[in-house]
Design a protein around this motif. Structure first.
Motif, PDB file in Angstrom:
ATOM      1  N   GLU A  29       0.788  -1.335   0.012  1.00 34.19           N
ATOM      2  CA  GLU A  29      -0.299   0.014  -0.059  1.00 34.19           C
ATOM      3  C   GLU A  29       0.808   1.246   0.049  1.00 34.19           C
ATOM      4  O   GLU A  29       0.446   2.466  -0.702  1.00 34.19           O
ATOM      5  CB  GLU A  29      -1.063  -0.057   1.334  1.00 34.19           C
TER       6      GLU A  29
ATOM      7  N   SER B 197      -8.455   5.054  -1.378  1.00 33.68           N
ATOM      8  CA  SER B 197      -9.538   4.231  -1.052  1.00 33.68           C
ATOM      9  C   SER B 197     -10.242   3.224  -1.894  1.00 33.68           C
ATOM     10  O   SER B 197     -10.413   2.184  -1.645  1.00 33.68           O
ATOM     11  CB  SER B 197     -10.819   4.978  -0.085  1.00 33.68           C
TER      12      SER B 197
ATOM     13  N   ARG C 141      -7.863   0.607  -2.795  1.00 34.28           N
ATOM     14  CA  ARG C 141      -7.510  -0.540  -1.842  1.00 34.28           C
ATOM     15  C   ARG C 141      -8.910  -1.454  -1.957  1.00 34.28           C
ATOM     16  O   ARG C 141      -8.781  -2.579  -1.626  1.00 34.28           O
ATOM     17  CB  ARG C 141      -7.694   0.420  -0.369  1.00 34.28           C
ATOM     18  N   THR C 142     -10.190  -0.678  -1.994  1.00 35.78           N
ATOM     19  CA  THR C 142     -11.381  -1.681  -2.072  1.00 35.78           C
ATOM     20  C   THR C 142     -11.437  -2.595  -3.141  1.00 35.78           C
ATOM     21  O   THR C 142     -11.860  -3.840  -3.027  1.00 35.78           O
ATOM     22  CB  THR C 142     -12.498  -0.657  -2.215  1.00 35.78           C
TER      23      THR C 142
ATOM     24  N   ASN D  29      -6.664  -4.719  -3.492  1.00 34.39           N
ATOM     25  CA  ASN D  29      -5.943  -4.783  -2.344  1.00 34.39           C
ATOM     26  C   ASN D  29      -6.620  -6.262  -1.593  1.00 34.39           C
ATOM     27  O   ASN D  29      -7.553  -6.714  -2.174  1.00 34.39           O
ATOM     28  CB  ASN D  29      -5.826  -3.794  -1.301  1.00 34.39           C
TER      29      ASN D  29
ATOM     30  N   TYR E  88      -1.533  -5.870  -3.134  1.00 33.67           N
ATOM     31  CA  TYR E  88      -2.171  -5.608  -4.354  1.00 33.67           C
ATOM     32  C   TYR E  88      -2.017  -6.518  -5.542  1.00 33.67           C
ATOM     33  O   TYR E  88      -0.816  -6.454  -5.900  1.00 33.67           O
ATOM     34  CB  TYR E  88      -1.980  -3.979  -4.738  1.00 33.67           C
TER      35      TYR E  88
ATOM     36  N   ASN F  54     -11.109  -8.691  -2.493  1.00 35.06           N
ATOM     37  CA  ASN F  54     -11.420  -7.454  -2.838  1.00 35.06           C
ATOM     38  C   ASN F  54     -12.613  -7.438  -3.786  1.00 35.06           C
ATOM     39  O   ASN F  54     -13.149  -8.593  -4.143  1.00 35.06           O
ATOM     40  CB  ASN F  54     -10.032  -6.824  -3.520  1.00 35.06           C
TER      41      ASN F  54
END
Length: 479
Positions: free
Chosen positions: A248, A274, A277-278, A281, A294, A402
């Motif tokens: 990250e 964000s 990440r959603t 990741n 990721y 994810n």
């Protein structure tokens, strides 16, 4: 800033000054891990670029370019004594056609291997005293001739094998009749088994010093065990959790540079992080690893579009991932498969297993009894589930990593139960009625009349409230 989406040539990436997330600090760890290594990751997770980096690091012909290629990277500051000491031979089995019968595959494989040996001989002709004899009918004999020439040259050989399990992956998503072709190349003295037997022998004082193998699952390696039982599995070790993939902080650093170029506010950059990440990741490949990883290809897909347009891509799911649906469909056909896929998507209870299966061949996949551990392990290797933790009783928790993979689940289930395009259109209209007007009746009618109509008796035997929830979830899912 230029992003290397779809590029797996390390030399080209560095020379063209494309963005490279440095993983050269893992080289000493890899050297200490063993001489013959097996590293597994889901497809499109950066394995080919990793091999290309190792190829350039160890290639004796690139010694004069070491500073150019690695001077600005971690390993360039403190290289290991083995850098640029090897002949490097690379095989990529993903480019070998799996069409035809067993004999046809053998010819395809041998033709490819002979071409690679010829390219190797031409590339190293200045330091290779003798050219190997290429046998058009027997690439293993060509390989042994190459080893003789290498021993005379006095430099060791590093063999890199990419997508070693390509044939197993092909047979997994095709008809049962494909198994005969697969067995023809791996059983008895099949060409793949004979080849890996030769590789094992070559590492016993015949000039081959190191081997690094990548793939997706341990299926083919299990079938090869009697011929090649010397590879050390490093794919579950915590020190290699991030060998492929982005951390990250690395994503955040890239987004900060994009924000500066696109003149985005701090809150916009936070929102972008964000978002990434959603959707991308959530991977953890070792039960003892702490950080999440990721998917690099999916992240680069987003970052390249975001950098180019200064806004999010219209399609969050990279279309190149769509072929993974074939593997989902295959798993859904296994005993416990559909039930596990439905349960994982609904997340009423986490998927819990005793251990990740690491030894199973094609015959096991076809005929052996399938329990939840077996099916969940396949989903783990394909990148469709990942480590989510450990229960108080020591069981492994597997979760969907994810939102992109959750979308893959939802779309695959919807396609399995609604194969007709007109049914999918009707489902979309029913969902739209709920979204726009708060009217759930069309959706309920559709579920009753269309969705469960395609279920088998076995499906009905396992149906419960959770099944109903999953049905609505797949129809209403929209990223």
């Amino acid at each position: 800033m230029k992003f290397p989406y779809g590029i797996s040539d390390f030399d080209s990436l560095i020379t063209r000054r494309l963005h490279y997330v440095d993983r050269t600090d893992h080289i000493p760890l890899l050297e200490n891990a063993g001489d013959q290594l097996l590293f597994l990751r889901p497809r499109r997770f950066g394995k080919s670029l990793l091999l290309s980096m190792l190829e350039n690091y160890y290639d004796i012909n690139k010694a004069e370019r070491f500073e150019e290629l690695f001077g600005n990277l971690a390993i360039g500051q403190d290289p290991t004594p083995e850098h640029n000491r090897y002949f490097v031979l690379k095989w990529d089995f993903s480019v070998v056609s799996s069409e035809g019968d067993g004999e046809g595959i053998r010819r395809n494989l041998y033709r490819y291997l002979n071409a690679r040996i010829k390219d190797f001989s031409d590339y190293y002709r200045e330091i290779l005293p003798d050219s190997p004899r290429i046998d058009p009918e027997d690439a293993i004999a060509s390989f042994q001739s190459l080893l003789t020439a290498i021993r005379r040259a006095g430099h060791p050989l590093y063999l890199l094998i990419d997508e070693y399990d390509n044939f197993a992956n092909e047979v997994m998503v095709r008809d049962r009749t494909e198994e005969n072709r697969y067995q023809a190349i791996l059983s008895g003295e099949g060409c793949m088994k004979a080849l890996f037997k030769a590789v094992k022998a070559a590492a016993s004082g015949q000039g081959l010093s190191r081997v690094f193998i990548t793939g997706v699952s341990p299926v083919a390696m299990s079938d090869l065990t009697s011929s090649y039982n010397v590879a050390e599995n490093i794919y579950l070790l915590p020190e290699f959790n991030t060998l492929c993939g982005f951390r990250e902080p690395e994503i955040a650093q890239i987004l900060a540079m994009i924000a500066e170029e696109c003149k985005l506010t701090g809150s916009q950059m936070t929102d972008a992080l964000s978002m990434v990440r959603t959707f991308y990741n959530g991977y953890r490949f070792s039960r003892r690893a702490e950080g999440l990883v990721y998917n690099p290809t999916l992240a680069l897909y987003f970052l390249k579009a975001f950098h180019r347009d200064c806004r999010y891509p219209e399609e969050i799911l990279d279309s190149n991932l769509a072929m993974d649906r074939n593997k989902m469909r295959y798993i859904a056909q296994l005993p416990k498969g559909r039930e596990l896929i439905f349960d994982a998507l609904a997340e009423e209870e986490p998927v819990q297993i005793r251990r990740i299966a690491d030894r199973f061949g094609v015959e096991d996949m076809r005929y052996a009894p399938k329990d939840t551990d077996f099916v969940a392990s396949l989903l783990y290797y394909f990148g469709i589930l990942t480590f989510g933790g450990i229960t108080p009783f020591g069981e492994i928790i597997l979760t969907i990593p994810n939102l992109v993979i959750r979308k893959l689940y939802a779309e695959t289930i919807r396609e399995m139960v609604l194969p007709e395009g007109k049914d999918a259109d009707e489902a979309n209209r029913a969902a739209k009625s709920l979204y726009e007007h708060g009217d759930i009746r069309p959706l309920c009618d559709f579920v009753e009349q269309k969705y469960f109509k395609v279920f088998s008796n076995r499906d009905y035997a396992h149906s419960n409230e959770l099944t109903i929830k999953t049905a609505f979830l797949t129809l209403l899912f929209n990223d």
